[in-house]
Write an enzyme that holds these catalytic residues in place. Sequence first.
Site, PDB file in Angstrom:
ATOM      1  N   SER A 220      26.154  87.087   8.834  1.00 17.42           N
ATOM      2  CA  SER A 220      25.570  88.407   9.066  1.00 17.42           C
ATOM      3  C   SER A 220      25.285  89.105   7.738  1.00 17.42           C
ATOM      4  O   SER A 220      26.178  89.258   6.911  1.00 17.42           O
ATOM      5  CB  SER A 220      26.518  89.280   9.897  1.00 17.42           C
ATOM      6  OG  SER A 220      26.684  88.742  11.188  1.00 17.42           O
TER       7      SER A 220
ATOM      8  N   ARG B 183      34.862  96.302   9.451  1.00 14.80           N
ATOM      9  CA  ARG B 183      34.517  95.430   8.322  1.00 14.80           C
ATOM     10  C   ARG B 183      35.029  95.972   6.988  1.00 14.80           C
ATOM     11  O   ARG B 183      34.383  95.841   5.951  1.00 14.80           O
ATOM     12  CB  ARG B 183      33.000  95.205   8.260  1.00 14.80           C
ATOM     13  CG  ARG B 183      32.416  94.552   9.497  1.00 14.80           C
ATOM     14  CD  ARG B 183      32.973  93.142   9.715  1.00 14.80           C
ATOM     15  NE  ARG B 183      32.439  92.566  10.942  1.00 14.80           N
ATOM     16  CZ  ARG B 183      33.029  92.631  12.130  1.00 14.80           C
ATOM     17  NH1 ARG B 183      34.201  93.243  12.258  1.00 14.80           N
ATOM     18  NH2 ARG B 183      32.478  92.077  13.191  1.00 14.80           N
TER      19      ARG B 183
ATOM     20  N   GLU C 245      26.681  93.414   4.339  1.00 19.30           N
ATOM     21  CA  GLU C 245      27.943  92.777   4.705  1.00 19.30           C
ATOM     22  C   GLU C 245      28.201  91.569   3.814  1.00 19.30           C
ATOM     23  O   GLU C 245      29.339  91.241   3.497  1.00 19.30           O
ATOM     24  CB  GLU C 245      27.936  92.352   6.175  1.00 19.30           C
ATOM     25  CG  GLU C 245      29.250  91.788   6.659  1.00 19.30           C
ATOM     26  CD  GLU C 245      29.328  91.643   8.156  1.00 19.30           C
ATOM     27  OE1 GLU C 245      29.993  90.700   8.626  1.00 19.30           O
ATOM     28  OE2 GLU C 245      28.720  92.468   8.889  1.00 19.30           O
TER      29      GLU C 245
END
Length: 311
Positions: A233, A184, A303
């Site tokens: 998320s 990520r 995130e």
Amino acid sequence: MTTPLVAPFPDITGELGAIPGLRGRLEANAPMAPLSWFRTGGPAQVLFTPVDEDDLALFLANTPRELPLIVVGLGSNLLVRDGGVPGVVVRLGKGFGGITVELGHHVRAGAAAPDVKVARVAAEAGIDGLAFLRGIPGAIGGALRMNGGAYGGETADVLVSARALDRAGNRHELTAAAMGFTYRHCDAPEDFIFVEGLFSGRPGDPAEILARMNAITEARASSQPVNTRTGGSTFKNPPGAKAWELVDRAGGRGLRRGMAQVSEMHCNFLVNLGGATAADIEGLGEELRSRVRESAGIELEWEIRRIGLAA
């Protein structure tokens, strides 16, 4: 003493609109809530929607470097704080949404192209390897910036190269290796604005690929609050753990703050039940981080991208 900048912000669109040859749309104190899947938050001091890459390069080359500038895409993992966003918010639109199939089982996609659409174009062309994009509720620009992934695949697996503009409007071509992808995250400079990516797949049967994509759709619908005001998320998975499990064990499932709630269906999703402020949502997320820190000794990392000023 400098007066704090608060919304509604001073209108600077006249100055920016004086750039010779600029074709994009400039809006002062533009509402940002409609551009975020959470449907909350304050305005952008300036919202700039460039017509195409050349228009964006011209704008970047002629704006002061000290002027804050943030790029947004589909708004799927975005939380805009209630006080709004000072400076310029660049939103890439139709001029950055092209998708073309190229020789060698390659797909070239603009930064504003929805991930799901890229997956479908690849599948219909018999290009396998990009089906995982069906599970990412965002656009290619976001996938490039944060190495987006889902259902066993991630951007790093399929990227050949990416094109970006820097804050001065200069163009840069980056190989997949130069992106410095990790979980990520990518190591490309923060001021780079991705405008396009080239992806590589492999030969496949369109019907089989589409069937796998349909299975991803069904899996998401059965396990995630896909038709709600959510940002996807909330936290990255810590090494060796799953964020949703940590939140669940810390008693976070269904927890509320104002009109914001931790999803009962999936504990790593925050939901706007209707009328939630960005402060409600962010505060709820911080409460979850605190609970997990105390119960498991693990620091959850956001995130969801949070931008702007508190009210």
